[in-house]
Design a protein around this motif. Structure first.
Motif, PDB file in Angstrom:
ATOM      1  N   THR A   1       0.666  -1.116   0.078  1.00 21.88           N
ATOM      2  CA  THR A   1       0.186  -0.128   0.287  1.00 21.88           C
ATOM      3  C   THR A   1       0.762   1.302   0.155  1.00 21.88           C
ATOM      4  O   THR A   1       0.631   2.056  -0.714  1.00 21.88           O
ATOM      5  CB  THR A   1      -1.016  -0.069   1.293  1.00 21.88           C
ATOM      6  N   LEU A   2       2.046   1.188   0.789  1.00 25.61           N
ATOM      7  CA  LEU A   2       2.923   2.442   0.662  1.00 25.61           C
ATOM      8  C   LEU A   2       3.477   2.623  -0.440  1.00 25.61           C
ATOM      9  O   LEU A   2       3.472   3.778  -0.980  1.00 25.61           O
ATOM     10  CB  LEU A   2       3.857   2.226   1.708  1.00 25.61           C
ATOM     11  N   ASP A   3       3.903   1.678  -1.155  1.00 27.53           N
ATOM     12  CA  ASP A   3       4.384   1.735  -2.722  1.00 27.53           C
ATOM     13  C   ASP A   3       3.457   2.238  -3.512  1.00 27.53           C
ATOM     14  O   ASP A   3       3.826   3.188  -4.325  1.00 27.53           O
ATOM     15  CB  ASP A   3       5.045   0.403  -3.155  1.00 27.53           C
ATOM     16  N   GLU A   4       2.317   1.776  -3.445  1.00 26.65           N
ATOM     17  CA  GLU A   4       1.263   2.237  -4.594  1.00 26.65           C
ATOM     18  C   GLU A   4       0.834   3.721  -4.116  1.00 26.65           C
ATOM     19  O   GLU A   4       0.830   4.646  -5.188  1.00 26.65           O
ATOM     20  CB  GLU A   4      -0.124   1.576  -4.247  1.00 26.65           C
ATOM     21  N   ASN A   5       0.834   3.970  -2.828  1.00 28.05           N
ATOM     22  CA  ASN A   5       0.452   5.487  -2.618  1.00 28.05           C
ATOM     23  C   ASN A   5       1.666   6.325  -2.994  1.00 28.05           C
ATOM     24  O   ASN A   5       1.474   7.520  -3.395  1.00 28.05           O
ATOM     25  CB  ASN A   5       0.366   5.666  -1.210  1.00 28.05           C
ATOM     26  N   LEU A   6       2.834   6.104  -2.668  1.00 25.79           N
ATOM     27  CA  LEU A   6       3.928   6.772  -3.249  1.00 25.79           C
ATOM     28  C   LEU A   6       4.123   6.875  -4.763  1.00 25.79           C
ATOM     29  O   LEU A   6       4.433   7.840  -5.286  1.00 25.79           O
ATOM     30  CB  LEU A   6       5.325   6.007  -2.893  1.00 25.79           C
ATOM     31  N   ASP A   7       3.740   5.694  -5.620  1.00 31.50           N
ATOM     32  CA  ASP A   7       3.603   5.954  -6.883  1.00 31.50           C
ATOM     33  C   ASP A   7       2.570   7.246  -7.423  1.00 31.50           C
ATOM     34  O   ASP A   7       2.838   7.580  -8.400  1.00 31.50           O
ATOM     35  CB  ASP A   7       3.366   4.649  -7.576  1.00 31.50           C
ATOM     36  N   HIS A   8       1.304   7.063  -6.715  1.00 33.14           N
ATOM     37  CA  HIS A   8       0.333   7.902  -7.182  1.00 33.14           C
ATOM     38  C   HIS A   8       0.784   9.083  -6.924  1.00 33.14           C
ATOM     39  O   HIS A   8       0.471  10.127  -7.569  1.00 33.14           O
ATOM     40  CB  HIS A   8      -0.604   7.394  -6.143  1.00 33.14           C
ATOM     41  N   MET A   9       1.337   9.534  -5.590  1.00 32.54           N
ATOM     42  CA  MET A   9       1.845  10.939  -5.430  1.00 32.54           C
ATOM     43  C   MET A   9       2.855  11.496  -6.396  1.00 32.54           C
ATOM     44  O   MET A   9       2.953  12.612  -6.683  1.00 32.54           O
ATOM     45  CB  MET A   9       2.483  10.842  -3.843  1.00 32.54           C
ATOM     46  N   GLN A  10       3.739  10.257  -7.018  1.00 30.40           N
ATOM     47  CA  GLN A  10       4.680  10.775  -7.831  1.00 30.40           C
ATOM     48  C   GLN A  10       4.109  11.189  -9.309  1.00 30.40           C
ATOM     49  O   GLN A  10       4.533  11.895 -10.061  1.00 30.40           O
ATOM     50  CB  GLN A  10       5.717   9.687  -8.131  1.00 30.40           C
TER      51      GLN A  10
END
Length: 281
Positions: free
Chosen positions: A267-276
């Motif tokens: 979930t953290l990786d997905e959220n970081l990707d969305h933010m990027q």
């Protein structure tokens, strides 16, 4: 354990006289070889028996054993007491930076010592099992509270964060079994925060308090207290050490959550990707 680190970790629980002894030992570790118990007592204006009792309270047979242990620690170039010797640097700013870094390191080490691995594990487990995690901190305590709430949200944890005690009072009315409340309060004296903690406990939730390592009303409501040890005689420095120790402890919990849960990490990786993606767009 280094005697100086032990003294720093226990300082908050000491009496006024014991704190005077502790502060003298911490500030003069490299000079202690020349002090007998009577000389130390005279320098501090206390009785010799107070010095002996202080040594025994730390687990030593007497002052000579404590002195020997401190002198040995101070003599080690890479030991705990290295920061008690003035740092060397070619520029005054470098010396200041080195000294501040050492003080923060000491505060973080002392804080880590008084929060057992079992306690940290229990807090991480409570977060993983929680339906909701409430987070509140007032004033300067709101800074680490907000940062921690944001990180929990990035892991996919349902987080309810307020900076207003009245709103949190209303929010925790929806607390249920196994929900978690994080309350940040350096001195733990605010009655409203105690009321909020009591309400969550009554609903079967878990209360985690983040306070100094001192007896305080808020800490009494905690099932899982996090304790902070950070001291300096300068009013402009001590808050920096406290905040640094708090953030280090919260970072440890965050990393533990990531390391022990593939779901949180994904979930953290997905959220970081969305933010990027948003930043790139």
């Amino acid at each position: 354990m280094s005697p100086l680190l032990r003294i720093r970790a226990e300082r908050d629980r000491m009496s006024a006289i014991e704190r005077r002894v502790a502060d003298f030992l911490l500030e003069n570790a490299h000079l202690l070889r020349d002090y007998s118990s009577q000389q130390l007592a005279s320098a501090l204006g206390i009785s010799q028996s107070s010095v002996v009792k202080f040594s025994q309270k730390l687990g030593y047979k007497g002052y000579p054993d404590l002195k020997y242990s401190i002198v040995q620690a101070a003599a080690r170039p890479d030991g705990e007491a290295a920061a008690d010797v003035a740092p060397t640097a070619t520029h005054p700013l470098g010396a200041l930076a080195d000294a501040l870094w050492e003080l923060k390191s000491q505060a973080e080490a002392a804080t880590r010592l008084i929060n057992s691995p079992e306690q940290i594990d229990a807090i991480a487990r409570a977060i993983r099992q929680a339906g909701k995690v409430y987070v509140i901190g007032l004033g300067e305590d709101g800074i680490p509270a907000r940062a921690f709430a944001t990180r929990l949200s990035m892991l996919g944890v349902l987080t309810v964060h307020y900076v207003d005690a009245a709103l949190m009072q209303a929010g925790v009315c929806n607390a249920v079994d196994d929900d978690v409340l994080f309350v940040f309060s350096e001195h733990g004296q605010q009655p409203t925060l105690c009321q909020i903690a009591r309400r969550v406990r009554e609903r079967g939730g878990h209360v985690v308090t983040v306070t100094r390592h001192t007896p305080n009303p808020l800490r009494a409501h905690a099932a899982l207290p996090l304790l902070i040890s950070a001291h300096d005689g300068r009013r402009h420095v001590e808050p920096l050490l406290y905040q640094s120790a708090v953030l280090h402890l919260l970072d440890l919990i965050f990393v533990l959550l990531c390391e022990t849960s593939d779901g949180h990490r994904r979930t953290l990786d997905e959220n970081l990707d969305h933010m990027q993606d948003l930043l790139d767009g």
